[in-house]
Design a protein around this motif. Sequence first.
Motif, mmCIF file in Angstrom:
data_model
loop_
_atom_site.group_PDB
_atom_site.id
_atom_site.type_symbol
_atom_site.label_atom_id
_atom_site.label_comp_id
_atom_site.label_asym_id
_atom_site.label_seq_id
_atom_site.Cartn_x
_atom_site.Cartn_y
_atom_site.Cartn_z
ATOM 1 N N VAL A 219 14.441 -3.604 34.641
ATOM 2 C CA VAL A 219 15.257 -3.113 35.752
ATOM 3 C C VAL A 219 16.272 -4.174 36.171
ATOM 4 O O VAL A 219 17.445 -3.869 36.435
ATOM 5 C CB VAL A 219 14.363 -2.712 36.947
ATOM 6 C CG1 VAL A 219 15.225 -2.354 38.165
ATOM 7 C CG2 VAL A 219 13.471 -1.535 36.578
ATOM 8 N N THR A 220 15.841 -5.424 36.207
ATOM 9 C CA THR A 220 16.747 -6.517 36.579
ATOM 10 C C THR A 220 17.925 -6.605 35.613
ATOM 11 O O THR A 220 19.086 -6.685 36.029
ATOM 12 C CB THR A 220 15.987 -7.856 36.594
ATOM 13 O OG1 THR A 220 14.858 -7.753 37.453
ATOM 14 C CG2 THR A 220 16.887 -8.980 37.077
ATOM 15 N N PHE A 221 17.637 -6.589 34.325
ATOM 16 C CA PHE A 221 18.702 -6.654 33.315
ATOM 17 C C PHE A 221 19.624 -5.448 33.423
ATOM 18 O O PHE A 221 20.845 -5.585 33.305
ATOM 19 C CB PHE A 221 18.099 -6.734 31.909
ATOM 20 C CG PHE A 221 17.776 -8.128 31.452
ATOM 21 C CD1 PHE A 221 18.636 -8.823 30.627
ATOM 22 C CD2 PHE A 221 16.604 -8.749 31.853
ATOM 23 C CE1 PHE A 221 18.357 -10.106 30.197
ATOM 24 C CE2 PHE A 221 16.301 -10.036 31.436
ATOM 25 C CZ PHE A 221 17.175 -10.721 30.610
ATOM 26 N N VAL A 241 17.215 -6.763 26.413
ATOM 27 C CA VAL A 241 16.128 -7.564 26.997
ATOM 28 C C VAL A 241 15.416 -8.360 25.909
ATOM 29 O O VAL A 241 15.134 -9.554 26.076
ATOM 30 C CB VAL A 241 15.128 -6.661 27.745
ATOM 31 C CG1 VAL A 241 13.891 -7.458 28.166
ATOM 32 C CG2 VAL A 241 15.782 -6.044 28.973
ATOM 33 N N GLY A 242 15.140 -7.711 24.781
ATOM 34 C CA GLY A 242 14.455 -8.405 23.703
ATOM 35 C C GLY A 242 15.266 -9.540 23.122
ATOM 36 O O GLY A 242 14.770 -10.654 22.931
ATOM 37 N N ALA A 243 16.551 -9.285 22.853
ATOM 38 C CA ALA A 243 17.410 -10.319 22.280
ATOM 39 C C ALA A 243 17.579 -11.488 23.238
ATOM 40 O O ALA A 243 17.493 -12.661 22.843
ATOM 41 C CB ALA A 243 18.773 -9.734 21.918
ATOM 42 N N ALA A 244 17.829 -11.194 24.517
ATOM 43 C CA ALA A 244 18.037 -12.258 25.503
ATOM 44 C C ALA A 244 16.783 -13.099 25.685
ATOM 45 O O ALA A 244 16.851 -14.334 25.770
ATOM 46 C CB ALA A 244 18.463 -11.650 26.841
ATOM 47 N N PHE A 260 21.781 -17.949 25.431
ATOM 48 C CA PHE A 260 21.778 -16.713 26.214
ATOM 49 C C PHE A 260 23.033 -15.898 25.918
ATOM 50 O O PHE A 260 22.966 -14.679 25.732
ATOM 51 C CB PHE A 260 21.702 -17.066 27.702
ATOM 52 C CG PHE A 260 20.890 -16.108 28.518
ATOM 53 C CD1 PHE A 260 19.577 -15.822 28.171
ATOM 54 C CD2 PHE A 260 21.424 -15.507 29.642
ATOM 55 C CE1 PHE A 260 18.821 -14.945 28.927
ATOM 56 C CE2 PHE A 260 20.675 -14.625 30.397
ATOM 57 C CZ PHE A 260 19.363 -14.344 30.038
ATOM 58 N N GLN A 261 24.179 -16.574 25.868
ATOM 59 C CA GLN A 261 25.437 -15.861 25.603
ATOM 60 C C GLN A 261 25.445 -15.218 24.216
ATOM 61 O O GLN A 261 25.819 -14.054 24.072
ATOM 62 C CB GLN A 261 26.617 -16.830 25.746
ATOM 63 C CG GLN A 261 27.146 -17.014 27.148
ATOM 64 C CD GLN A 261 26.249 -17.885 28.014
ATOM 65 O OE1 GLN A 261 25.433 -18.640 27.508
ATOM 66 N NE2 GLN A 261 26.417 -17.808 29.330
ATOM 67 N N ALA A 281 27.917 -10.602 31.644
ATOM 68 C CA ALA A 281 26.565 -10.267 32.089
ATOM 69 C C ALA A 281 25.608 -11.435 31.892
ATOM 70 O O ALA A 281 24.794 -11.739 32.778
ATOM 71 C CB ALA A 281 26.055 -9.037 31.338
ATOM 72 N N SER A 282 25.703 -12.107 30.761
ATOM 73 C CA SER A 282 24.799 -13.237 30.510
ATOM 74 C C SER A 282 25.080 -14.385 31.474
ATOM 75 O O SER A 282 24.148 -15.016 31.998
ATOM 76 C CB SER A 282 24.946 -13.717 29.063
ATOM 77 O OG SER A 282 26.281 -14.119 28.782
#
Length: 315
Positions: A219-221, A241-244, A260-261, A281-282
Amino acid sequence: MSAWIRALLGVAFGAGLLWIALAQIDLENAAEAFFDAQPLYLLAALAVYWIDIALRVVRWRILLTPMKPLDLRQVGQALIVGYAVNNVLPARLGEIFRADFVWRQFAVRRSAVLGSIVIERLLDGIMVVGLFAAGLMSVTMPTGQGVLVGIAITGGVGIVAGTAMIFGILIFHERLPLDRLPWLKPRILALISALEVVRGPEIFKALPLSILIWFVECVTFYLVVAACGVNLTVSGLFVVVGAASLGTLLPSAPGFIGSFQIAFVLAFAALGIEALPAIVASTLTQILLLGSVTLIGLGVLALTYLANVRKTPVT
């Protein structure tokens, strides 16, 4: 490898990834998109993020209880300080700092605390790899995105290897010649007592909490990405979410800058979305969410240090 070498490699690797990510966008457009982000979505993301932190405090307390029952305030203090230091230091050195903090403040052996952190990270890893795999299997990716599949496979192999190692230690530790190493024996036994959680009742409390934690994390993402004008499907959200999350496991600079980017860029590219909102976003996630826990955690650390100084008798 020494901590300093790990730190330098993390910074260099993160800087390289950041350069690769930024090379794909126009920085002027990025600045404009950054300030166009919807503040209400970002405030909602911040609120949900701290619900996530609170749930993580409850879960870690469950994992620590077999070693020493601590109250929620103590566990929250240690977790937030550990997260803050993790965001300031490269190469995830904050996990070691968290274990040392608990030892110094609450007299729980470092090896036992590290064992609880290993279980915590294993639970997170299972959830992340599961979400990532579910997302990848549900979306149609353009060609050239095999790197994400490779990351998912690597993450899955890591989870299996980590689980096998934990149960291997629990099953075969009695064969270790610990009596010949009296200085090491209490540390190993403390680590094993922490790992025993995976065979105890605590794991059945921690598992449902982990599911809830990662629902809140999703939800946060979603809110942060929506603030940048991108509406993700459930499958797309799982991919991001998984990749980040798996991207933070790479050797990285402070605050996961670069890793992260590039994780966001790869995930967005797999969904057919341009790199610009991925960078925005990142970066917003790092500034708003990671930044908030870093500021509060460092503040708590400073207050703890001052309190300890006042308690120290003057000789």
